[in-house]
Write a protein that holds these residues in place. Structure first.
Motif, short mmCIF file in Angstrom:
data_model
loop_
_atom_site.label_atom_id
_atom_site.label_comp_id
_atom_site.label_asym_id
_atom_site.label_seq_id
_atom_site.Cartn_x
_atom_site.Cartn_y
_atom_site.Cartn_z
N UNK A 1 0.75 -1.19 -0.40
CA UNK A 1 0.14 -0.25 0.11
C UNK A 1 0.83 1.56 0.13
N UNK A 2 2.26 1.09 0.70
CA UNK A 2 2.64 2.35 0.81
C UNK A 2 3.21 3.34 -0.68
N UNK A 3 4.01 1.65 -1.18
CA UNK A 3 4.97 1.45 -2.69
C UNK A 3 3.49 2.04 -3.58
N UNK A 4 2.75 2.18 -2.77
CA UNK A 4 1.47 1.95 -4.31
C UNK A 4 0.78 3.89 -4.23
N UNK A 5 1.46 4.21 -2.63
CA UNK A 5 0.41 5.62 -2.31
C UNK A 5 1.31 6.10 -3.34
N UNK A 6 2.50 5.84 -2.91
CA UNK A 6 4.08 7.06 -3.42
C UNK A 6 4.82 6.54 -4.79
N UNK A 7 3.64 6.11 -5.80
CA UNK A 7 4.15 6.44 -7.10
C UNK A 7 5.43 4.85 -6.95
N UNK A 8 5.52 3.93 -6.43
CA UNK A 8 6.34 3.18 -6.72
C UNK A 8 6.92 2.00 -7.94
N UNK A 9 7.33 2.37 -8.61
CA UNK A 9 8.28 1.53 -10.13
C UNK A 9 8.36 0.24 -9.18
N UNK A 10 7.05 -0.83 -10.36
CA UNK A 10 7.59 -2.23 -10.34
C UNK A 10 9.04 -2.66 -9.83
N UNK A 11 9.23 -2.84 -8.66
CA UNK A 11 10.54 -3.70 -7.69
C UNK A 11 11.27 -2.63 -6.87
#
Length: 208
Positions: free
Chosen positions: A61-71
């Motif tokens: 959820x945190x990765x998606x919230x801050x727009x992290x790329x795959x991996x």
């Protein structure tokens, strides 16, 4: 002395200007806190927040919230806040912020006093060397005291935000002020150089 005043520029003018601005902001902030709603002086009366720098975690959820790329994962440190702080939490908040403010204002006042005295009496004088040492001791002792006081206040404040079984996982809150320590040692060195210059000038004048 005009010649010594020129030697002290641009630091002389910069310190004088910054000191006036900082003191003006402090006075203005205090006055506004008395008459303007929502303005708080020294964090008194407002929300109390503190980031736990020694703790971090990540999730999808945190990765998606801050727009992290795959991996790519995003590590986040928690920030604890309360809009209804207790008196002890407010006191710890002040203790966490006030020492560094006192250190900065005191340092600016001592530096301004040093520069004005050097411009008036001369750079190579025993009084200037003494004021250099005084500034060095203020910076050295003050930075160490400030670090200890803020670390204790931060640890105690964090302990009021979390459950007791989390208190041991709060992480390291100590931050050794290496820059301030070495700056203070440099001031001690320059004080010795100035003092040596004073002795040399006195010897020359005695010879002449």
């Amino acid at each position: 002395m005009v010649g010594d005043r020129k030697l002290l520029e641009p630091l002389f003018s910069a310190v004088s200007l910054v000191l006036r601005v900082v003191l003006g902001l402090v006075v203005a902030g205090f006055v506004m806190s008395l008459f303007v709603d929502g303005v708080h002086f020294a964090s008194i009366g407002g929300d109390v927040c503190l980031a736990a720098d020694g703790m971090s975690g990540s999730s999808s959820d945190t990765d998606a919230m801050f727009g992290a790329r795959e991996g790519v994962t995003v590590n986040a440190s928690p920030e604890y806040c309360t809009s209804d702080p207790s008196r002890s939490q407010q006191a710890l908040e002040v203790l966490r912020d006030l020492p560094s403010t006192i250190l900065m204002l005191g340092g600016l006042l001592l530096l301004n006093r040093l520069l004005r005295g050097a411009a008036r009496d001369g750079v190579y004088t025993a009084r200037t060397a003494s004021r250099l040492r005084g500034l060095g001791w203020w910076l050295l002792a003050g930075s160490l005291v400030t670090t200890v006081a803020q670390a204790i206040a931060k640890a105690q404040l964090l302990a009021t935000f979390v459950e007791e079984d989390m208190a041991d996982a709060l992480g390291n809150v100590w931050d050794i002020p290496f820059f301030s320590i070495f700056t203070a040692l440099g001031l001690f060195t320059f004080a010795r150089i100035v003092r040596a210059g004073v002795v040399m000038r006195e010897d020359v004048e005695a010879t002449i």
